[in-house]
Structure formats: C-alpha cells, structure tokens
Design a protein around this motif. Structure first.
Motif, PDB file in Angstrom:
ATOM      1  N   ALA A  82      -8.241  -2.660  -4.622  1.00  0.00           N
ATOM      2  CA  ALA A  82      -9.395  -3.449  -4.174  1.00  0.00           C
ATOM      3  C   ALA A  82     -10.645  -2.579  -4.101  1.00  0.00           C
ATOM      4  O   ALA A  82     -11.744  -3.015  -4.465  1.00  0.00           O
ATOM      5  CB  ALA A  82      -9.089  -4.069  -2.812  1.00  0.00           C
ATOM      6  N   ASP A 102      -2.379  -2.098  -2.999  1.00  0.00           N
ATOM      7  CA  ASP A 102      -3.365  -3.169  -2.820  1.00  0.00           C
ATOM      8  C   ASP A 102      -4.748  -2.628  -2.460  1.00  0.00           C
ATOM      9  O   ASP A 102      -5.752  -2.999  -3.071  1.00  0.00           O
ATOM     10  CB  ASP A 102      -2.904  -4.108  -1.690  1.00  0.00           C
ATOM     11  CG  ASP A 102      -2.085  -5.284  -2.221  1.00  0.00           C
ATOM     12  OD1 ASP A 102      -1.839  -5.331  -3.447  1.00  0.00           O
ATOM     13  OD2 ASP A 102      -1.708  -6.144  -1.409  1.00  0.00           O
ATOM     14  N   THR A 103      -4.798  -1.760  -1.441  1.00  0.00           N
ATOM     15  CA  THR A 103      -6.104  -1.315  -0.950  1.00  0.00           C
ATOM     16  C   THR A 103      -6.845  -0.447  -1.963  1.00  0.00           C
ATOM     17  O   THR A 103      -8.029  -0.702  -2.245  1.00  0.00           O
ATOM     18  CB  THR A 103      -5.944  -0.596   0.399  1.00  0.00           C
ATOM     19  OG1 THR A 103      -5.292  -1.487   1.314  1.00  0.00           O
ATOM     20  CG2 THR A 103      -7.290  -0.197   0.975  1.00  0.00           C
ATOM     21  N   ILE A 107      -8.103  -7.089  -1.442  1.00  0.00           N
ATOM     22  CA  ILE A 107      -7.234  -7.521  -2.533  1.00  0.00           C
ATOM     23  C   ILE A 107      -7.309  -9.041  -2.716  1.00  0.00           C
ATOM     24  O   ILE A 107      -7.215  -9.551  -3.838  1.00  0.00           O
ATOM     25  CB  ILE A 107      -5.777  -7.046  -2.306  1.00  0.00           C
ATOM     26  CG1 ILE A 107      -4.922  -7.272  -3.567  1.00  0.00           C
ATOM     27  CG2 ILE A 107      -5.135  -7.720  -1.114  1.00  0.00           C
ATOM     28  CD1 ILE A 107      -5.308  -6.409  -4.744  1.00  0.00           C
ATOM     29  N   ASP A 133       0.834  -1.205   0.000  1.00  0.00           N
ATOM     30  CA  ASP A 133       0.000   0.000   0.000  1.00  0.00           C
ATOM     31  C   ASP A 133       0.863   1.247   0.000  1.00  0.00           C
ATOM     32  O   ASP A 133       0.428   2.322  -0.396  1.00  0.00           O
ATOM     33  CB  ASP A 133      -0.939   0.003   1.208  1.00  0.00           C
ATOM     34  CG  ASP A 133      -2.244  -0.708   0.878  1.00  0.00           C
ATOM     35  OD1 ASP A 133      -2.734  -0.540  -0.256  1.00  0.00           O
ATOM     36  OD2 ASP A 133      -2.755  -1.438   1.730  1.00  0.00           O
ATOM     37  N   LEU A 161      -5.379  -6.305 -12.366  1.00  0.00           N
ATOM     38  CA  LEU A 161      -4.092  -6.753 -11.832  1.00  0.00           C
ATOM     39  C   LEU A 161      -2.983  -6.619 -12.874  1.00  0.00           C
ATOM     40  O   LEU A 161      -1.842  -6.297 -12.546  1.00  0.00           O
ATOM     41  CB  LEU A 161      -4.205  -8.202 -11.335  1.00  0.00           C
ATOM     42  CG  LEU A 161      -5.045  -8.356 -10.059  1.00  0.00           C
ATOM     43  CD1 LEU A 161      -5.383  -9.818  -9.798  1.00  0.00           C
ATOM     44  CD2 LEU A 161      -4.311  -7.759  -8.857  1.00  0.00           C
TER      45      LEU A 161
END
Ligand SMILES: [Zn+2]
Length: 398
Positions: A268, A264-265, A282, A218, A300
């Motif tokens: 997601a 990642d966050t 994620i 992150d 991704l």
C-alpha cells in the motif's frame, strides 16, 4: 493454583474428577462430531464406556456440553441415548490477535462461534501517530465490553496469538502480565499454528498425511501439520525475510524479503508513493483495482506471483500432501488468485510422478481469520483440561 504447562496454564485440584486426558479426548470428540451419541464417543476416543459415561456426566454438570433430546429420531423404542453437543450458551473464551499494525480481540462461545470482534489500530510497532497500545489494557477493555454485551457468557480462558519473532513483544512476558491482570488461564501460540488448529477443528473427519499451512498478510509464516497433529511446541516457521529475488529494501538490511515484497502495508505504501492511491491503505489499492485501475491491478498481480513462487519453494522443501493458504495477502483480492496458482505451478520443481499439490482455502471464513485464530488458541487451552479450567475459574469468581 495454576501450574505452568509449556505455553499454557493448567489447573490442579484435589477434587476427584475424570482424568484430564479422558475429559480432553471426549470434549474434542464432541466438538468434532457433535451432536454425537455416547457409544460413538467410545468408538472415536478409544476411552472405555464407563469412563466416557463418567466424563460426560462431569462435562454436563459443568455446563460445557448439553444433551439434545429434540434430535432423537421419533419412534426409537426404550430409553434412547441422547445426542451430545458443546453447550455454547454459557461459557466463552477471549482471543487477542497481535498483528503488526492492528490488534484484534474476539469473543467466541466454547462451541467455536465468534460472537463479537473488536479492532484497535496500532500494533507492537506503534501507530503512525503514537505509541504502541498496551495489550493488557486492550484485553481488560474487551472483557468489560463482553461482560456487558454477553452477560450470560462467562469467559474461561484467554488466547494470545501473534507472529512472535516478527513483533517486539515477548509472548511469555505478555502471557504472565495478562494472567496476572485477569486471573484467567492464558495460552500463547504462534498465530499460524493457531490458524491451523482452528482449521483442523472445522474440518469434518480426520486429516491424514501432512498439511502445510501458509499465512501471509504483513508477516508471513508456515506450519506443517502431520496426521492432524500440530508441532508439539506450537511454533511456526517464519517467512517474512525469505528472499524473493526482488529489490524492495527491508528493515532487516536485506532487499527483496517476502514481507516487504508481498505484505499488505508495504504494498500500500508503494502504491501511494507511486500516486496509484491517495492514502497508503491496502483497501484503497484493492478498491482501485476493482475499479479497473491498471497500475493497482499490476501491483496486486505481481504480489500474487511472488506469493505463488514462495509457496512453490516451500512445497519443494517440505513435500506436503496438501497446502492451505490463508491471510489477506492471499485472499484479500480473489481476482488475482489465479496468478498465485499459475506462479505456484510454474515454479514448483518436484520430480515427476509425485502427487500434484493443490492450494486450498481455510475451512472457515477467510475474513475472520484473525478472530478465529485467537479464539481457537483459547479453546485449545480449555479443551486440554476442560473440567480443571471450569473448576478454577468458578472458584476465582466465587
Ligand atoms: Zn528482511
């Protein structure tokens, strides 16, 4: 008493013992080469035979290393020199990794094996439903759990690692609070620097030239290691707000920063808003991509290309001899790693004739990256002055 020593703590004592420099050189050599003979330590450390002998005796007496008579080849005549290795049976270190959204604690024996890890959801910015956890309490609870689960291991040092600068906690203040509450020596370092230190410890032999360590989850950061030596101040470069040319708004007021584009966050959350997954996690995005969902896979792959291009930019700025990438944004979905490599190779603009740089993974398990980084920070503090640390914590617990 502990004296402040940069980001760490160093014990002082009136007891005559081998110099911290010799003890540090010898124990690090044992960690890297063990099981290893005394004469090989002399060669590796350039410390005199007499000093190595005295230092080894002190480290043995302190229970930090042990002899392995069982490893002497049979048929050796006379009184053989016994191989030495770090003794991971009695002492341990505790690490706390501060992530943007999760705190990870890890206990490792002093030979670097992670014994147990714990995670508490919610980072410095708080949880989705409440306030930020108190890291001092998280550490106190972890110490209690470790004491009951591993009663034979005494914790010697604590390491705190995090993307300082990308989180609202002040590392020096946090170190002081943890030190006061635990009475243990505490070291603080940037987590990318800690990761690099852990990787260097895990690689056999020396690493010459320059190695660029790049981390992305992150937060994004990097550290450049020259000839196996970390930057003196243990600080890392921040890439969280590196412009990528994208259009995702960032909390800093800009758009297209690397953190929001490839973290990642945020990824997601975007997948959730687009209806690709039913929760902003994620793991759900990766599971959907594994299950063949084209929208999840596209997200991704796009993230992989962004990371590959950013890596290419750094390669052209810093000209490292090798690059090691780490963090779940790079490693969480190996199927798109080819996209990272392709974007990296396509974007790099170095003059021809230069050595092509390949991307490497960490020498240790990529899934344990937070635990390894945090405990390696604590191990570095121990290895910097091992006899003083053992002496001080023994006096405190007596
Ligand atoms: Zn930004």
């Amino acid at each position: 008493m502990y004296e402040r020593n940069g980001y760490g703590w160093r014990g002082g004592s009136a007891v005559v013992r081998p110099s911290p420099v010799a003890a540090s050189a010898v124990i690090q050599s044992i960690r890297r080469l063990g099981p290893v003979l005394r004469q090989d330590l002399v060669r590796d450390t350039h410390v005199s035979t007499a000093t190595v002998a005295r230092t080894v005796s002190s480290l043995l007496a302190a229970g930090l290393i042990r002899e392995r008579p069982d490893l002497v080849p049979s048929g050796v005549a006379g009184r053989p020199s016994l191989p030495l290795e770090i003794d991971g049976r009695r002492h341990a270190v505790l690490g706390l990794h501060v992530g943007k959204h999760v705190l990870t604690t890890a206990l490792a024996s002093i030979d670097g094996r992670v014994l147990v890890t714990g995670r508490s959801s919610g980072g410095p910015d708080g949880t989705r439903s409440g306030a930020a956890p108190d890291p001092v309490q998280v550490i106190s609870r972890a110490l209690l759990r470790c004491a009951s689960r591993f009663p034979r291991h005494r914790v010697l040092t604590i390491g705190l690692v995090g993307p300082w600068g990308d989180v609202p906690w002040d590392p020096a203040d946090l170190r002081d609070r943890v030190q006061r509450s635990t009475d243990l020596p505490v070291a603080v370092t940037d987590h990318v620097a800690a990761l690099a230190a852990a990787d260097l410890l895990s690689r056999p032999g020396r690493t010459d030239g320059s190695t660029l360590y790049l981390y992305a989850r992150d937060t994004m950061g990097f550290v450049l290691v020259r000839d196996g030596r970390l930057p003196e101040d243990g600080k890392a470069g921040r890439l969280t707000h590196l412009p990528t040319g994208g259009d995702v708004p960032c909390g800093c007021g800009e758009v297209g920063c690397l953190g929001v584009s490839a973290g990642d966050t945020p990824l997601a959350v975007r997948a959730h808003r687009a209806g690709v997954v039913d929760r902003p996690a994620i793991a759900a995005v990766v599971a959907a991509a594994r299950g063949g969902d084209p929208a999840a896979l596209a997200l991704l792959r796009e993230r992989a290309r962004i990371l590959g291009r950013a890596t290419g930019v750094l390669r052209d700025m810093l000209h490292p001899d090798r690059i090691v990438v780490a963090g779940q944004a790079f490693t969480g979905f190996p199927a798109v790693y080819e996209d990272v490599l392709a974007a990296f190779r396509a974007s790099t603009t170095s003059a021809s004739g230069q050595t092509p740089v390949d991307l490497h993974g960490l020498a240790h398990s990529p899934t344990a990256v937070q635990a390894v980084a945090a405990t390696s920070c604590a191990l570095r503090l121990l290895y910097a002055d091992p006899l003083a640390v053992v002496g001080e914590t023994r006096a405190l617990s007596a």
